[in-house]
Design a protein around this motif. Structure first.
Motif, mmCIF file in Angstrom:
data_model
loop_
_atom_site.group_PDB
_atom_site.id
_atom_site.type_symbol
_atom_site.label_atom_id
_atom_site.label_comp_id
_atom_site.label_asym_id
_atom_site.label_seq_id
_atom_site.Cartn_x
_atom_site.Cartn_y
_atom_site.Cartn_z
ATOM 1 N N TYR A 186 0.714 -1.148 0.242
ATOM 2 C CA TYR A 186 -0.146 -0.058 -0.347
ATOM 3 C C TYR A 186 0.969 0.757 -0.035
ATOM 4 C CZ TYR A 186 -3.829 2.979 0.540
ATOM 5 O OH TYR A 186 -4.984 4.021 -0.065
ATOM 6 N N GLU A 187 0.802 1.821 -1.029
ATOM 7 C CA GLU A 187 1.857 2.822 -0.919
ATOM 8 C C GLU A 187 0.757 4.189 -0.667
ATOM 9 O OE1 GLU A 187 3.361 6.861 -2.676
ATOM 10 O OE2 GLU A 187 1.886 5.946 -2.999
ATOM 11 N N PHE A 188 0.595 5.828 0.141
ATOM 12 C CA PHE A 188 0.348 6.445 0.362
ATOM 13 C C PHE A 188 1.513 8.189 -0.614
ATOM 14 C CE2 PHE A 188 -0.600 10.936 3.464
ATOM 15 C CZ PHE A 188 -0.966 10.160 3.389
ATOM 16 N N GLN A 189 -0.168 8.611 -1.460
ATOM 17 C CA GLN A 189 0.767 9.970 -2.017
ATOM 18 C C GLN A 189 1.442 11.044 -1.399
ATOM 19 O OE1 GLN A 189 -0.023 9.875 -5.828
ATOM 20 N NE2 GLN A 189 -0.773 7.859 -6.187
ATOM 21 N N SER A 190 1.819 10.530 -0.299
ATOM 22 C CA SER A 190 2.719 12.071 0.660
ATOM 23 C C SER A 190 3.258 13.016 0.011
ATOM 24 C CB SER A 190 2.380 11.465 1.872
ATOM 25 O OG SER A 190 4.291 9.933 1.296
ATOM 26 N N GLN A 191 3.776 12.889 -1.276
ATOM 27 C CA GLN A 191 4.537 13.830 -1.093
ATOM 28 C C GLN A 191 4.571 15.007 -1.317
ATOM 29 O OE1 GLN A 191 3.330 11.477 -3.280
ATOM 30 N NE2 GLN A 191 3.096 12.157 -5.582
ATOM 31 N N ALA A 192 2.713 15.340 -1.249
ATOM 32 C CA ALA A 192 2.423 16.912 -1.367
ATOM 33 C C ALA A 192 1.795 17.245 -0.058
ATOM 34 C CB ALA A 192 0.742 16.871 -2.333
ATOM 35 N N LEU A 193 2.557 16.347 0.948
ATOM 36 C CA LEU A 193 3.253 17.385 2.563
ATOM 37 C C LEU A 193 4.452 17.248 2.308
ATOM 38 C CD1 LEU A 193 0.564 14.393 4.108
ATOM 39 C CD2 LEU A 193 -0.033 17.356 2.718
ATOM 40 N N GLU A 194 5.761 16.889 2.228
ATOM 41 C CA GLU A 194 6.779 16.674 2.107
ATOM 42 C C GLU A 194 7.739 17.811 2.620
ATOM 43 O OE1 GLU A 194 7.752 15.439 -1.737
ATOM 44 O OE2 GLU A 194 8.382 17.311 -2.740
ATOM 45 N N THR A 195 7.196 18.877 2.314
ATOM 46 C CA THR A 195 7.937 20.622 2.562
ATOM 47 C C THR A 195 7.572 21.090 4.463
ATOM 48 O OG1 THR A 195 6.436 21.673 2.021
ATOM 49 C CG2 THR A 195 7.946 21.635 0.289
ATOM 50 N N ASP A 196 6.873 20.056 5.024
ATOM 51 C CA ASP A 196 6.550 20.403 5.416
ATOM 52 C C ASP A 196 6.535 19.135 6.848
ATOM 53 O OD1 ASP A 196 5.312 20.905 8.796
ATOM 54 O OD2 ASP A 196 3.907 22.215 8.664
ATOM 55 N N ALA A 197 7.477 18.638 7.987
ATOM 56 C CA ALA A 197 8.109 17.362 8.132
ATOM 57 C C ALA A 197 7.013 16.662 8.654
ATOM 58 C CB ALA A 197 9.590 17.870 8.895
ATOM 59 N N ALA A 198 7.226 17.831 10.129
ATOM 60 C CA ALA A 198 5.440 17.318 11.001
ATOM 61 C C ALA A 198 4.541 16.823 10.057
ATOM 62 C CB ALA A 198 4.768 18.896 11.745
ATOM 63 N N ASN A 230 3.453 20.522 -10.217
ATOM 64 C CA ASN A 230 2.800 19.931 -9.290
ATOM 65 C C ASN A 230 4.207 20.342 -8.319
ATOM 66 O OD1 ASN A 230 0.852 18.962 -9.341
ATOM 67 N ND2 ASN A 230 0.968 16.842 -9.863
ATOM 68 N N TRP A 231 4.927 20.839 -7.813
ATOM 69 C CA TRP A 231 6.770 21.203 -7.689
ATOM 70 C C TRP A 231 6.476 21.998 -7.074
ATOM 71 C CZ3 TRP A 231 11.415 24.153 -8.539
ATOM 72 C CH2 TRP A 231 12.555 23.287 -8.211
#
Length: 276
Positions: A186-198, A230-231
């Motif tokens: 199962y892969e969660f497409q979390s890349q949209a959140l990556e600039t905020d580590a918390a 989207n970058w």
């Protein structure tokens, strides 16, 4: 570490010296035999060759944006004859034309079609003996009209003031992992959140908990890196902080990069930060 790497795109960019890629770093990261290399199915013309690059070992994955859409869904590929190299199949429904409207709204069970397309995909793949990768996009949660449902209502709407990743958690889209078997992904497409580590950690932790609540022995991956329009301008340090933060939760990552030198160099530095 387990990686899920698109063969044409991410891998080809990261090994392109002209773009700042580094074949030695790519080999160090993805050449350990634990990488799942994927290629998107494009109908009968899909490459006959395995997406596993020469000199590498790994799992050859055929990726689908649809269970069935008449041309390039899983059932369509079975009808046309699957390439002999296929070792696993991936279901990647997103808010794009490749995924039929009915499947966008019935990722989980929906009373209108009376089915879950995640379940249908997993059942058929397992019947054929293939491991499955599920990777639904955050953008399945939206307020766009969906013509496949009564009143054209969106099936995973985003509430006022809510972001799509919050709706993803609220609608429990990751509970589709109940149809996975040990050894599936199962892969969660979390890349949209990556600039905020918390935030990357907190949302990924919530999704991982939903997966663990309904499944056993499933490999859980997180997305890292954004591409094209989207970058998000993430630096290598931001990617590294995000990835290290969720390290105890995940077995690995789905790195995303396109053929843009800035993004390629950033991803290479990220891989080097991880010790590759």
């Amino acid at each position: 570490m387990t990686w899920l790497v698109p063969r044409y795109g991410t891998f080809s960019a990261l090994t392109n010296i002209g773009l700042g890629g580094d074949p030695a770093v790519a080999l160090s990261a993805f050449g350990q035999g634990s990488t799942w290399f994927s290629v998107l199915y494009h109908g009968g013309g899909t490459d006959a060759r395995s997406p596993v690059p020469p000199g590498y070992t790994g799992v050859a994955v055929l990726k689908f944006a649809a269970f069935q859409n008449g041309t390039d869904g899983l059932l369509d590929a079975i009808r046309n004859g699957l390439p002999g190299w296929v070792q696993a199949v991936q279901y990647d429904p997103e808010s794009w034309d490749f995924t039929p409207p009915v499947e966008k709204g019935a990722w989980l069970y929906n009373p209108h079609p009376g089915v879950s397309h995640a379940e249908l995909f997993c059942r058929k793949a397992h019947e054929l003996g293939f491991p499955v990768v599920l990777s639904p996009s955050l953008d399945l949660c939206n307020n766009k009209p969906n013509p496949a449902y009564p009143g054209a209502k969106p099936q995973y709407p985003v509430a006022p003031g809510e972001r799509n990743y919050e709706a993803y958690v609220r609608h429990r889209l990751a509970s589709a992992a109940r149809w996975l078997r040990p050894g599936d992904v199962y892969e969660f497409q979390s890349q949209a959140l990556e600039t905020d580590a918390a935030r990357y950690w907190s949302v990924t932790a919530a999704v991982e908990a939903q997966v663990r609540d309904v499944s056993q022995g499933v490999t859980f991956l997180a997305g890292i890196g954004r591409t094209k329009a989207n970058w998000d301008g993430a630096t290598a340090a931001q990617l590294t902080a995000a990835a290290r933060g969720v390290g105890p939760l995940v077995a690995g990552y789905w790195p995303n990069v396109d053929e843009n030198a800035t993004r390629v160099r950033t991803m290479i530095r990220f891989l080097q930060d991880l010790g590759y």
